[in-house]
Design an enzyme around this catalytic site. Sequence first.
Site, PDB file in Angstrom:
ATOM      1  N   CYS A   1      16.040  20.539  -0.917  1.00 29.64           N
ATOM      2  CA  CYS A   1      16.942  19.740  -0.073  1.00 29.64           C
ATOM      3  C   CYS A   1      18.396  20.214  -0.175  1.00 29.64           C
ATOM      4  O   CYS A   1      18.902  20.927   0.699  1.00 29.64           O
ATOM      5  CB  CYS A   1      16.881  18.256  -0.446  1.00 29.64           C
ATOM      6  SG  CYS A   1      15.327  17.444  -0.059  1.00 29.64           S
TER       7      CYS A   1
ATOM      8  N   ASP B   1      21.230  12.825  -3.920  1.00 24.19           N
ATOM      9  CA  ASP B   1      19.946  13.440  -3.618  1.00 24.19           C
ATOM     10  C   ASP B   1      19.296  12.747  -2.418  1.00 24.19           C
ATOM     11  O   ASP B   1      18.963  11.572  -2.487  1.00 24.19           O
ATOM     12  CB  ASP B   1      19.045  13.315  -4.847  1.00 24.19           C
ATOM     13  CG  ASP B   1      17.823  14.194  -4.736  1.00 24.19           C
ATOM     14  OD1 ASP B   1      17.498  14.622  -3.611  1.00 24.19           O
ATOM     15  OD2 ASP B   1      17.203  14.466  -5.777  1.00 24.19           O
TER      16      ASP B   1
END
Length: 167
Positions: free
Chosen positions: A19, A126
């Site tokens: 990511c 995150d």
Amino acid sequence: MGGMEGPIRVLFVCLGNICRSPLAEGAFRKLLRERGLEGRFEVDSAGTGAWHAGEPMDPRARKVLEAQGAYFPHVARAMTREDALSFHHILVMDRENLKEVLARFPEAKGKVRLLLDYLGGGEVADPYYGDLQDCLEAYWTVEAACRAFLDRLEGDGTLGPAAAGGA
Ligand code: 4NP
């Protein structure tokens, strides 16, 4: 390091390398293209963990990068000691990444930094457990920090006198 000799080697690091660090790598590659600086850099990304090694980036990250014209082919991998030795700048997303990199690779000391230090501090949240919007917000955050990082390299003469505006 740096100067006019070899390429400036920049590694972006997060936990899974699916990511945040691919988002940062894509954003940075796009900035380099825009500034005609691709030939001056070698850019890569890696994770402190290997759970996703061999996988492509998260589909949300891919979608966001495609929408920004910043997608690039990516296969996740774990950071290695060789990375710690060979990259000039190792830019991590959060304090846990920083702790992990320094604990496992003491060679990285002096080259590893939180990416958001270039943007006044903080951590890149995150987006893994979030949604597409979280991924998009992470992109804008890392893009701004990459811009500030590249501005710094251009401003401090790392890219040579021409890029620094003469002299
Ligand atoms: P990233 O996100 O570190 O930004 O790539 C994560 C990817 C995977 C996991 C956690 C975070 N995971 O726990 O598998």
